[in-house]
Scaffold this active site. Structure first.
Site, short mmCIF file in Angstrom:
data_model
loop_
_atom_site.label_atom_id
_atom_site.label_comp_id
_atom_site.label_asym_id
_atom_site.label_seq_id
_atom_site.Cartn_x
_atom_site.Cartn_y
_atom_site.Cartn_z
N HIS A 43 0.42 7.79 7.93
CA HIS A 43 0.26 6.33 7.86
C HIS A 43 1.65 5.71 7.89
CE1 HIS A 43 -2.19 2.86 5.89
NE2 HIS A 43 -1.12 2.37 6.49
N ARG A 45 4.24 3.20 7.70
CA ARG A 45 4.26 1.80 7.27
C ARG A 45 5.50 1.11 7.83
NH1 ARG A 45 0.33 0.61 3.54
NH2 ARG A 45 -0.81 2.43 2.76
N GLU A 70 -2.81 6.32 11.04
CA GLU A 70 -3.41 5.15 10.41
C GLU A 70 -2.39 4.03 10.32
OE1 GLU A 70 -6.40 7.24 7.26
OE2 GLU A 70 -4.53 6.45 6.48
N HIS A 190 -9.50 7.92 0.78
CA HIS A 190 -8.73 7.22 -0.27
C HIS A 190 -9.21 7.67 -1.63
CE1 HIS A 190 -5.50 4.31 -0.96
NE2 HIS A 190 -6.02 4.31 -2.18
C1 LIG Z 1 -5.98 4.24 4.66
C2 LIG Z 1 -5.78 4.98 3.42
O1 LIG Z 1 -6.55 4.91 2.50
C3 LIG Z 1 -4.59 5.85 3.27
O2 LIG Z 1 -3.81 5.94 4.39
C4 LIG Z 1 -3.73 5.39 2.18
O3 LIG Z 1 -3.42 4.08 2.41
C5 LIG Z 1 -2.53 6.25 2.07
O4 LIG Z 1 -1.37 5.50 2.28
P1 LIG Z 1 -0.17 5.68 1.26
O5 LIG Z 1 0.17 7.14 1.27
O6 LIG Z 1 0.92 4.84 1.82
O7 LIG Z 1 -0.64 5.25 -0.08
N1 LIG Z 2 -7.35 7.71 4.91
C1 LIG Z 2 -7.10 8.10 3.59
C2 LIG Z 2 -5.96 9.03 3.54
O1 LIG Z 2 -5.40 9.38 4.56
C3 LIG Z 2 -5.46 9.54 2.27
O2 LIG Z 2 -5.68 8.72 1.18
P1 LIG Z 2 -5.25 9.32 -0.25
O3 LIG Z 2 -5.95 10.66 -0.42
O4 LIG Z 2 -3.75 9.49 -0.21
O5 LIG Z 2 -5.71 8.31 -1.25
#
Ligand SMILES: CC(=O)[C@@H](O)[C@H](O)COP(=O)(O)O
Ligand SMILES: NCC(=O)COP(=O)(O)O
Length: 238
Positions: A43, A45, A70, A190
């Protein structure tokens, strides 16, 4: 079979703490695959506080499993995804200052925007997923916008599970049934963990993929990465 995609954001967080390349994000991703992960999620950012754009380019040619990227579809993110062409892109409605994702899209209010963005990824042959709350209407509008899948935002499930598992899973079953009825795929993620994952899977065995990072990497501190991935995979069996 429900796939386990390991989110490696937290590996990059640790690496970035010292400015060097320890731990090596690419090596960890490849090891996750060797240990049984069915995919890798990142993800990136906007502030690159964990995954950097360069990590995404480095990972792409080396991964042997599914690569899921993501993020919020800002122009830089769209450009990155279209260049890298992962197997899947997951659209998340986060603003740049958020600590972590804390809600799904309002797919009805953002129908036009999502339709335009999804069209670009669909035309490029990238499977699309839209992050939504466990709300049948949000699932319906994600499908209307052209999403191949939805990813259910499971934080409320994880929070409520210890108090009342049946009540916690109920809205997720409804949303998952809506996705199935509409013929779109289903992801979830998540705050899924070794505590709550098996119950989620048993109630919604048609979930295509779960992406898990925070709890999995934390468990690996105690169990080691190989055993941790195997234990998460075991939760995805009845
Ligand atoms: C979309 C989702 O739920 C995950 O990608 C979560 O946002 C993890 O991102 P972080 O690791 O930045 O918290
Ligand atoms: N899409 C959710 C993810 O990639 C991971 O979320 P988390 O397990 O770090 O809360």
């Amino acid at each position: 079979m429900t796939k386990l995609s390991v989110n490696i954001n937290k590996i990059a967080t640790l690496r970035n703490a010292r400015g060097g390349n320890v731990p090596d994000v690419v090596k960890v991703a490849l090891d996750c695959e060797s240990f049984g992960a069915d995919g890798i999620t990142v993800h990136p950012r906007p502030d690159e506080r964990h995954i950097r754009h360069s990590d995404v380019y480095d990972l792409r040619p080396l991964l042997r499993t599914e690569f899921n990227i993501e993020g919020y579809p800002a122009p830089e993110f769209i450009d990155l995804v279209l260049k890298v062409k992962p197997h899947q892109v997951t659209l998340v409605p986060d603003d740049p200052s958020q600590i972590t994702s804390n809600s799904g899209w309002d797919t009805k209010a953002n129908l036009e925007f999502l339709t335009e963005v999804l069209d670009q990824f669909n035309s490029a042959g990238i499977r699309t997923s839209v992050f939504v709350a466990a709300d049948p209407e949000m699932v319906e509008y994600a499908a209307k916008a052209g999403a191949d899948r939805v990813e259910l935002y499971t934080e409320p499930y994880a929070t409520n599970y210890p108090k009342n598992p049946e009540a916690a899973i109920a809205p997720f079953i409804e949303a998952a049934k809506t996705a199935r009825k509409l013929g779109i795929g289903l992801n979830a993620g998540h705050d899924l963990s070794l505590v709550n994952l098996n119950y989620f899977y048993k109630n919604i065995p048609w979930v295509d993929e779960v992406s898990i990072g925070h709890a999995l990497i934390s468990d690996a501190l105690y169990l080691g990465l190989e055993r941790t991935i195997q234990e998460y995979k075991n939760c995805l069996r009845s």
